[in-house]
Design a protein around this motif. Structure first.
Motif, short mmCIF file in Angstrom:
data_model
loop_
_atom_site.label_atom_id
_atom_site.label_comp_id
_atom_site.label_asym_id
_atom_site.label_seq_id
_atom_site.Cartn_x
_atom_site.Cartn_y
_atom_site.Cartn_z
N CYS A 177 -1.87 10.87 18.04
CA CYS A 177 -0.91 10.15 17.51
C CYS A 177 -2.41 9.44 15.84
CB CYS A 177 -0.86 8.87 17.74
SG CYS A 177 -2.35 7.90 18.12
N ILE A 178 -1.36 8.68 15.26
CA ILE A 178 -2.01 8.88 13.74
C ILE A 178 -2.13 7.09 13.48
CG2 ILE A 178 -1.99 8.88 11.13
CD1 ILE A 178 -2.14 12.21 12.26
N VAL A 179 -3.09 6.82 13.24
CA VAL A 179 -3.87 4.60 13.18
C VAL A 179 -4.09 4.67 11.85
CG1 VAL A 179 -3.48 5.21 15.48
CG2 VAL A 179 -5.88 5.24 14.21
N LYS A 180 -4.30 3.22 11.49
CA LYS A 180 -4.48 2.94 10.22
C LYS A 180 -6.22 3.47 10.75
CE LYS A 180 -0.59 1.02 8.83
NZ LYS A 180 -0.53 -0.67 8.65
N PRO A 181 -6.44 3.84 9.33
CA PRO A 181 -8.30 3.81 9.53
C PRO A 181 -8.65 2.80 9.45
CG PRO A 181 -6.95 4.60 7.55
CD PRO A 181 -6.18 3.31 8.27
N ASP A 182 -8.76 1.30 8.63
CA ASP A 182 -9.42 0.55 9.16
C ASP A 182 -8.10 -1.04 9.31
OD1 ASP A 182 -7.29 0.58 6.92
OD2 ASP A 182 -9.26 -0.03 5.69
N GLY A 183 -9.53 -1.62 10.37
CA GLY A 183 -8.47 -2.84 11.88
C GLY A 183 -8.03 -2.21 12.76
N PRO A 184 -7.55 -2.46 13.24
CA PRO A 184 -7.06 -2.52 14.57
C PRO A 184 -6.23 -1.52 13.80
CG PRO A 184 -6.15 -4.71 13.94
CD PRO A 184 -7.07 -4.08 12.86
N PRO A 185 -5.87 -0.40 15.67
CA PRO A 185 -5.20 0.28 15.72
C PRO A 185 -3.49 0.82 15.59
CG PRO A 185 -6.58 0.00 18.31
CD PRO A 185 -6.90 -0.85 16.85
N HIS A 186 -3.18 0.61 14.79
CA HIS A 186 -2.39 -0.05 14.25
C HIS A 186 -1.06 1.83 13.91
CE1 HIS A 186 -0.72 -3.73 14.57
NE2 HIS A 186 -1.94 -3.79 13.68
N LEU A 187 -0.56 1.93 14.93
CA LEU A 187 0.66 3.39 14.58
C LEU A 187 0.58 3.50 13.07
CD1 LEU A 187 2.05 4.28 17.73
CD2 LEU A 187 0.39 5.78 16.58
N CYS A 188 0.34 4.69 12.20
CA CYS A 188 1.47 4.34 11.30
C CYS A 188 2.34 4.87 11.28
CB CYS A 188 0.44 5.54 10.31
SG CYS A 188 -1.28 5.22 10.57
N LYS A 189 3.60 4.59 10.21
CA LYS A 189 4.08 4.96 10.02
C LYS A 189 4.23 7.00 9.72
CE LYS A 189 6.35 1.17 8.40
NZ LYS A 189 6.42 0.02 6.44
N THR A 190 5.60 7.12 9.50
CA THR A 190 6.13 9.04 9.73
C THR A 190 5.18 9.72 8.05
OG1 THR A 190 8.08 8.61 8.75
CG2 THR A 190 7.40 8.87 11.02
N ASP A 191 5.56 8.00 7.03
CA ASP A 191 5.16 8.82 5.76
C ASP A 191 3.67 7.71 5.26
OD1 ASP A 191 5.59 6.44 5.67
OD2 ASP A 191 6.90 6.64 3.60
N GLU A 192 3.28 8.00 6.47
CA GLU A 192 1.93 7.54 6.19
C GLU A 192 0.51 8.16 6.78
OE1 GLU A 192 0.29 2.49 6.45
OE2 GLU A 192 1.37 3.60 7.39
N ILE A 193 -0.20 7.93 5.21
CA ILE A 193 -1.94 8.31 6.13
C ILE A 193 -2.77 8.11 7.09
CG2 ILE A 193 -4.65 9.83 5.52
CD1 ILE A 193 -1.66 11.60 3.97
N GLY A 194 -3.15 8.19 7.76
CA GLY A 194 -4.46 7.45 8.93
C GLY A 194 -5.38 8.52 9.36
N GLU A 195 -5.58 7.66 10.50
CA GLU A 195 -6.79 7.88 10.83
C GLU A 195 -6.01 8.82 11.94
OE1 GLU A 195 -11.87 8.06 12.93
OE2 GLU A 195 -10.51 6.42 12.48
N ILE A 196 -6.61 11.19 12.51
CA ILE A 196 -5.68 11.62 13.54
C ILE A 196 -6.89 10.80 15.24
CG2 ILE A 196 -5.36 13.27 14.86
CD1 ILE A 196 -5.75 14.58 11.80
N CYS A 197 -6.13 10.42 15.93
CA CYS A 197 -6.42 10.41 17.35
C CYS A 197 -6.13 10.93 17.86
CB CYS A 197 -5.81 8.71 17.80
SG CYS A 197 -6.71 7.83 16.94
N VAL A 198 -6.71 11.69 19.62
CA VAL A 198 -6.55 12.52 20.07
C VAL A 198 -6.68 12.19 21.73
CG1 VAL A 198 -6.81 15.13 21.49
CG2 VAL A 198 -6.73 14.31 18.61
N SER A 199 -5.30 12.03 22.61
CA SER A 199 -5.85 12.16 23.91
C SER A 199 -5.69 13.67 24.95
CB SER A 199 -5.04 10.63 24.45
OG SER A 199 -5.01 10.89 25.38
#
Length: 1577
Positions: A734-756
């Motif tokens: 999933c892609i989350v906001k790079p700063d602050g709490p790990p909010h899921l990004c919208k589909t047209d938003e750049i964020g930090e890639i997280c892997v499980s």
């Protein structure tokens, strides 16, 4: 320029409405004052003009003109630039990760917009001797370390032509702009460089005024380096004709007294509440911003507001919230081993002859192949040895679960693999690290920290490697900086023990116990250990095997580092899992033979190759050497830094070149990895003939706001990225906001890639807090509630999931620069910098980009290594172009661009630049650049608005304000002279000459003066009678030889001594007016003689009394070179006098008659003489006598210059008046014997001594480390009751405190040291004296001082300034604090000008042009209200305040303390605020150990900082960013020019005060011979 499209024609300008013309003029003014940035100016200007200009055609024609104007040569050069790459192999393996022809083109286009013309930016001037680059052969050739390996990146090199065209249309950049001079057609920069300013202007400011046409933000180049080659060693810039120095000198005294004294409330000092409660109350009720907002706004809020607010039009994400993406399930294959060790055991016992790993020698030929059987048997031996043979049976050194370091070089994969698997079999945890090369490797200390935190005591290495480690003299391995003590164990076979037959390693099925630790360096440079469990290691191998479709017996060529990341996972784990054969190509082979990996693929028909973009480039550059290689066997070319957005162009270029060699397009498989999440995504090998995946062409502007927008604007600011395939099997992303709490990004938003997935790191070893935020992330939705309960791992990669669940990566968290709320990627900026044709100037692989936090925002810094053969011009040109390109493509300003000599940046083990260490060096000032360009003006946009002066407050409202607030008026007074009874005979004499005659009769043999030499021996004494007789003889000579009349002025030109005193009294006896003048310095006549000449002329002296040596000097040939020696008045030498008495001594008719003239040069370079009457002399001596309790049995020591002010009074006058004995120590004797002053005080057990700041500084610096020597000499200072510094400035508390602390050990009482305060109008206002409370100190807020207010704060408050009281006010002196503009008194603790009333005030200025008004204004002025007595006050010209303290004065009342803040003349008015130079200088002096002294002044609204460098000259440029940073952070000012000079260049007068105006004149006349001048434009 294309900007001209917005330029109205003269006719059109005339037709503009008058209000628009007025607004334009106002804008011009704001720009020149520095109140608005260039960009802001242009924006506002075009907005004003837009309604009046027919837009489109004009702009187009301007653009066409632009192209026509270009010289054919320059455009030809640009067109041929891209093709150059394919032809030549330019000097070795340049690092080509960032190459992209699209990008180069884009950059070239952007730059084409800025014409190839002479730069209007002043080039920094530099001494030639300073930066001697090491000769070319001493430098490593570029290919040895240009391989910046760690942070991959590369890209488009083509949009830059049209690019800069559009983006710079309105933000015209300042670098290559020609300034059209109004008076001449040539550009102003060239006009000035030839030094013939054609304007009719009389001063520099006018020259600048006449050059302002078009938006012009930088003062022209006053120091271009087109200088004559008169001296080869240091090339001096050409001079500029300056107006006669008279104009440049400071304005006449008093002409610029402007200050806004607001009577708003400071912190009230309320006498009714005890101070402790008051303090508490103040702390509790400290308001958010001080009261009376309209007068004073606290800047910190403005600054926080000043950070650009989000642009309402900025792109925002509009898609729906993303849902986590799943990879395909992990297949269950029946014969997969339960653990990796089991796979090794299986192949090692059943397929022992199969090759596992081949190592190459230096030339790239296979040298050794490790089979599976050998790997198994050796690993077994090592495991047995580790567990059983290192200690005793009862105390083994290693137990399962312990950590050990693996230290193997990159060219020895075989030993490493055996050691790694040996550890796994022994169940100890291997921690692979790099081989340390020196005691202080870049980042080595942090590796040491990792080893320490992992509790490592053992390091495994090979025999060869151990021999190569750095050793101490006695052959032991050195203790590396920051490392724990290690035991080194050699793992070569001959040292290992064979395990007994029955010994078997314990290999349980893989679980969550740790298997190994991989080190990782964070953005800040700290090293963390990512712990990987045995289960994760196994699952990861399974996932890779499935994704890459590995099968038994395949051959893999690995060019990566086999100790970590993909090199370890594919080349050491997956190959054992699948019984594959790895051929390891080390970095050292790649450097000598860049094609070696391609040859290995060809020779071994390898199916898979593991490479980085760098390896693709190196192969392309060398491919001509090998025509017949074939890559047809490759089914996968895994590009491991495919996550780098610039990799796409490398892959394309490589494919286009090697497709003819059999490379299949679908074989290229970029992947994305990170230490924490391991393999994040990988492109699966494609089916032949299937369409290739698409590309994303993103808008750079959108990316900077974190949103995905297809680029439509123009191709220059586009980023083309390729996908890195799909999520790994068995994983979820999933892609989350790079700063602050790990909010899921919208589909047209750049964020930090997280892997499980099961295949990821489990923790940072030993760091639980950081671990939680990285390895146990539960994403939340927009409402903040968690999405599922599966923990994800943050990968540190920024990107998005595109159509078809393809993963795209656009950058790394580590390379993220957050500037003014926008995100920029360091790699993107590097690529833009490299796209500027840089081959001649810098090494491609050695550029570091990072951000530093300065003034509430991040600022971008670019550091590059300069080639040894690059010329100054080339470098400067390149730097200027890089700044434009980055500004144009990324719309972000670069704060600092520095070039350092080749091979000086700290390297990572594989040749890349160690970014965090580079940043560290930059911040601590030890980077040693050889070229630097700072651009704070363009990128610091968050300065608070300049202060507008409020309309003056009328006296009435001030009056009311005072009364309403119940405030005391700020005034203070010394003891009343009338009440003090003196039973001394002195009272009956009104004249000093009479007192001397009386003493000569009453106590003829009483010694008044003793003069000491450097050895401390008495060279001359004078008793009352001797002095009287000597004075009589001088008086008779004046009459006989000089034919002088009473009232004539006589210049006394003597070295400090008794002769000077005798000559003074001789003049009084003859009725002449003495003027003491410092004699010229024989070694420096050109500088010192003109001042003497000036005083002689101004004082209209009829005669000069001097010694024979000085008389010869005045008439010498050297003197004739400096002044006109023929017109000296009569010169009389007093060495051999006739024994002749005067018939009678002169007695002045009234005490108001003139006694002497006191001439002094102020720090602003003004020569002023004041008239001292006999009554003033008497009153002064009496006040000092009372304050210091002086009488004939006392002895005082004086180490002062005796030529003006209080120094003169103490040296020549006081002893005769009070009868005490003065021990005279000429300050220059201290230079030959530092101990002289202190040993004299000790020898004569002196209780009161007077000195100057320069003497105190000399002792502090010179004797600081010799306190023990002083003790052994028996020097004890406990006798000192008062040690008084005579000064006319704010007390230098730091110096006084260090002096007191240093000499505390030899008995100096901390209470003894104090200061005096005097000024031109009254030489002694305050003097601590013997009784009365100790001097008090307060902390005031520096920011409020700039607003002309006093705000008292607690100790330790930020931006606070410690002020000390300047001694106690002398008897008979009254002081009031006045608003210099309204001339009304101000309240207690308010800042204003200090006015003084006292019987010893001087009676006026002595000037050639007798200006009555000035006289009245400075010496006899009245308060505008509130003073019924209509007292006459004299204005000191100093700002200060009075504060009532809790202490009791001698009179029994509460003591009023006077605090001096600084001279009004000295203050700098910048951005509407008032700055005291000393505050800025104090900040600057603190920043670097090599700054000896510092001085500041202003030049055309620019702040100029001059620093003396006492270190080596290579440190000169380190100071430029440090100075700029500290002045910005602490004073909210942008430094315009930084000048680095040699020690001793800043002129300092005898009182130890800096002569800033002299310095300014020398700077403008270019006489400083600076080491470096940096223009921060």
């Amino acid at each position: 320029m294309a900007e001209r499209g917005l330029e109205p024609t003269p006719a059109a300008a005339a037709a503009l409405p008058p209000e628009v013309r007025a607004q334009l003029a106002e804008l011009e003014l704001e720009l020149s004052e520095g109140d608005i940035t260039q960009k802001g100016y242009e924006k506002k200007r075009s907005k004003l003009l837009s309604p009046y200009i027919p837009q489109t055609q004009e702009t187009d024609s301007a653009v066409q003109k632009e192209h026509r104007n270009q010289t054919p040569a320059s455009s030809a050069a640009q067109t041929s630039a891209p093709s150059k790459y394919h032809r030549t192999r330019s000097g070795g393996a340049r690092d080509e990760r960032y190459r992209s022809d699209i990008h180069t083109e884009a950059v070239q286009a952007a730059l084409a917009k800025h014409k190839e013309q002479k730069m209007a930016l002043p080039m920094p001037t530099k001494r030639r001797s300073t930066f001697v680059q090491s000769p070319a052969d001493a430098c490593t050739p570029p290919d040895t370390s240009s391989a910046s390996e760690d942070e991959g990146s590369l890209r488009r090199q083509a949009a830059l032509s049209a690019a800069l065209q559009q983006s710079l249309q309105n933000a015209e950049s300042w670098i290559n702009r020609s300034i059209q001079g109004s008076s001449t057609s040539s550009s102003a920069s060239s006009t000035l460089s030839h030094g013939e300013v054609k304007g009719t202007s009389g001063s520099l400011a006018d020259v600048f005024a006449s050059t302002r046409i078009e938006n012009f933000s930088a003062p022209p180049d006053v120091t271009t380096t087109t200088s004559s080659s008169s001296s080869s060693s240091s090339v001096r810039p050409a001079n500029i004709d300056l107006p006669p120095s008279g104009i440049v000198k400071g304005m006449h005294k008093g002409s610029n007294r402007s200050s806004l004294m607001d009577t708003a409330d400071g912190v009230p000092v309320n006498s009714r509440v005890s101070t402790k409660i008051q303090q508490l109350l103040n702390t509790l009720k400290r308001p958010k911003r001080p009261p009376l907002k309209e007068f004073f706004v606290d800047d910190s809020e403005e600054i926080v507001e000043g950070i650009p607010q989000p642009d309402p039009n900025q792109p925002k994400p509009e898609g729906r919230q993303m849902t986590p993406v799943k990879g395909e399930p992990l297949g269950v294959i029946c014969n997969w081993p339960p653990a990796l060790e089991s796979a090794l055991q299986r192949w090692g016992t059943t397929q022992a002859k199969c090759p596992c790993l081949t190592a190459l020698d230096v030339t790239g030929k296979p040298v050794y192949t490790l089979t599976y059987g050998k790997l198994w048997s050796r690993s077994l031996k090592l495991a047995y040895t580790l567990l059983n043979k290192l200690g005793t049976k009862n105390e083994p050194v290693l137990k399962p679960g312990d950590r050990v370091a693996l230290v193997y070089p990159n060219n020895d994969p075989v030993m490493f693999m055996v050691a790694f698997y040996g550890c796994l079999l022994a169940e100890v945890i291997p921690v692979p690290i790099e081989v340390p090369l020196t005691r202080k490797d870049a980042g080595g200390q942090q590796i040491g920290f990792l080893l320490g935190s992992c509790g490592i005591a053992l390091a495994l290495t090979s025999e060869v490697c151990l021999k190569g480690l750095p050793k101490t003299q006695n052959g032991e391995i050195v203790q590396f900086k920051g490392w724990p003590r290690l035991k080194w164990v050699v793992t070569d076979s001959k040292y290992l023990s064979k395990p007994p037959k029955d010994w078997q390693p314990h290999t349980p099925p893989a679980g969550v116990e740790p298997a190994y630790i991989e080190y990782k360096t964070s953005k800040e440079g700290s090293v963390m250990g990512v712990t990987v469990s045995r289960l994760a290691m196994l699952s990861h191998c399974q996932a890779l095997s499935q994704a890459c479709n590995y099968s038994e017996g395949e051959t893999v060529v690995n060019v990566l580092d086999f100790k970590k990341d993909a090199g370890l996972w594919h080349g050491m784990f997956a190959n054992v899992m699948n019984k594959m054969h790895t051929i390891s190509v080390p970095y050292s082979v790649m450097k000598t033979c860049p094609l070696s990996w391609v040859q290995r693929v060809h020779a071994h028909k390898a199916k898979v190759a593991l490479v980085k973009c760098r390896d693709l480039h190196w192969a392309m550059m060398a491919h001509r050497d090998q025509r017949d290689v074939s890559l047809s066997s490759l089914r996968m070319l895994i590009v491991t830094d495919g996550a780098n957005p610039w990799s796409v162009s490398s892959c394309d270029a490589f494919l286009s070149l090697f497709q003819s060699h059999g490379l299949k397009p679908e074989a290229i498989c970029p992947c994305a990895t990170s230490a924490e999440a391991m393999t994040v995504a990988i492109r699966r090998p494609g089916v032949p003939g299937a369409p290739l995946p698409g590309r994303a062409i993103l808008s750079m502007n959108g990316l900077s706001y974190g949103v995905i927008r297809v680029n439509t604007e123009d191709k220059n600011s586009a980023l083309t990225v390729q996908d890195v395939g799909h999520v790994m099997p068995g994983g979820m992303m999933c892609i989350v906001k790079p700063d602050g709490p790990p909010h899921l990004c919208k589909t047209d938003e750049i964020g930090e890639i997280c892997v499980s997935s099961r295949a990821g790191g489990m923790m940072y070893f030993g760091l639980t807090g950081v671990t939680k935020n990285t390895f146990e992330v539960i994403p939340v939705n927009s409402a903040g509630s968690p999405v599922g309960d599966v923990p994800f791992i943050r990968s540190g990669l920024l990107g998005f999931v595109g159509p078809g669940s393809l993963v795209f990566v656009v950058g790394k968290m580590d390379g993220l620069l957050m500037v003014s709320g926008r995100r920029h990627n360091a790699d993107d900026i590097v690529a833009t910098g490299l796209a500027v044709e840089s081959i001649k100037t810098v090494y491609r692989g050695r550029i570091a980009v990072f951000s530093v936090s300065v003034f509430y925002d991040e600022r971008i810094v670019v550091v590059a290594e300069q080639r040894p053969d690059a010329s100054e011009e080339d470098s400067f040109q390149w730097m200027s172009r890089v700044l434009q390109a980055i500004d144009s493509i990324h719309q972000v300003g670069v704060y600092c661009l520095a070039l350092v000599p080749a091979n000086t940046l700290p390297k990572t083990p594989l040749g890349g630049i160690h970014i965090s260490q580079t940043k560290q060096l930059f911040l601590e000032g030890s980077l040693h650049p050889c070229n630097i360009l700072m651009c704070p003006h363009t990128c610091v946009t968050n300065l608070p608005k300049p202060r507008q002066k409020q309309p003056g407050v009328g006296p009435a409202s001030v009056m009311v304000g005072n009364l309403v607030a119940g405030k005391r008026i700020a005034q203070a007074a010394g003891r009343d002279l009338g009440q003090i009874e003196e039973n001394d005979l002195v009272r009956k004499h009104q004249f000093l000459a009479e007192i001397l005659q009386w003493r000569a009769q009453a106590t003829p043999d009483h010694v008044l003066f003793m003069l000491l030499n450097a050895k401390g021996t008495t060279v001359c004494t004078a008793s009352c009678l001797q002095l009287h007789k000597r004075a009589e003889r001088i008086a008779s000579v004046l009459g006989d030889k000089g034919h002088l009349n009473a009232g004539d002025n006589v210049v006394l030109l003597y070295p400090p001594g008794i002769e000077l005193i005798a000559a003074f009294y001789g003049c009084l006896y003859a009725g002449c007016i003495p003027v003491t003048v410092r004699p010229p310095h024989a070694q420096n006549l050109t500088a010192t003689l003109p001042t003497v000449r000036m005083i002689v002329d101004v004082s209209k002296a009829a005669c000069i009394l001097t010694t024979q040596t000085l008389m010869r000097l005045l008439r010498s040939r050297e003197a004739a070179a400096a002044v006109d020696v023929k017109t000296w008045p009569t010169i009389i030498d007093t060495d051999d006098l006739p024994r002749k008495r005067l018939p009678q001594l002169y007695k002045p008719p009234t005490p108001e008659m003139l006694a002497y003239l006191d001439f002094s040069v102020s720090t602003t370079g003004m020569l002023t003489g004041v008239k001292m009457s006999h009554s003033a002399v008497n009153a002064l001596c009496r006040a000092i006598k009372l304050q210091c309790e002086l009488y004939s049995s006392r002895q005082i020591a004086i180490c002062l210059d005796p030529y003006c002010g209080l120094g003169f009074a103490l040296w020549c006058l006081c002893s005769v008046y009070s009868g005490h004995q003065s021990v005279l120590i000429p300050p220059m004797e201290l230079e030959n014997n530092l101990f002289l002053w202190l040993s004299t005080v000790n020898q004569y057990k002196i209780r009161d001594t007077f000195c100057s700041y320069s003497v105190m500084e000399l002792c502090t610096k010179g004797l600081g480390n010799q306190v023990e020597v002083l003790k052994t000499r028996g020097i004890n200072l406990s006798c000192i009751r008062t040690c008084v510094v005579v000064a006319e400035e704010r007390p230098r508390i730091a110096l006084q405190q260090s002096f007191s602390k240093l000499f505390k050990d030899i008995g100096l009482s901390p209470r003894a040291v104090s200061t005096t305060f005097g000024s031109r109008v009254n030489v002694a206002v305050c003097l601590q004296g013997t009784s009365g409370p100790d001097p008090t100190t307060v902390y005031v807020d520096l920011k409020s001082l700039r607003h002309d207010r006093v705000r008292l704060v607690e100790r330790g408050a930020p931006q606070s300034l410690l002020l000390s009281e300047s001694g106690k006010i002398l008897p008979g002196v009254k002081v009031v604090i006045v608003n210099p503009e309204t001339k009304g008194p101000v309240g207690d603790s308010h800042l204003g000008e200090i006015w003084v009333n006292s019987p010893h005030t001087a009676s006026g200025y002595y000037t050639i042009y007798d200006s009555e008004t000035l006289q009245a204004d400075h010496f006899n002025t009245r308060l505008s209200f509130g003073d019924a007595a209509q007292t006459l006050w004299a204005r000191t010209g100093y700002l200060g305040f009075v504060r009532r303290t809790e202490l009791t004065a001698a009179t029994g009342e509460r003591h009023d303390a006077l605090y001096v803040v600084g001279a009004l003349d000295e203050t700098l008015e910048l951005r509407g605020l008032r700055y005291h130079p000393i505050d800025i200088e104090t900040s600057v002096s603190r920043i670097h150990r090599s700054i000896a002294e510092c001085a500041v002044f202003t030049w055309t609204n620019l702040l100029v900082v001059v620093v003396e460098l006492c270190g080596s000259e290579q440190e000169a440029l380190d100071l430029v960013p440090l100075v700029t940073n500290v002045v910005l952070e602490e004073h909210y000012l942008i430094v315009g020019v930084v000048v680095v000079v040699d020690p001793g260049v800043i002129p300092i007068n005898s009182r130890g005060e800096k002569q800033r105006m002299h310095l300014r004149d020398s700077f403008l006349a270019d006489q400083l011979d600076p080491i470096y001048v940096a223009y921060n434009m």
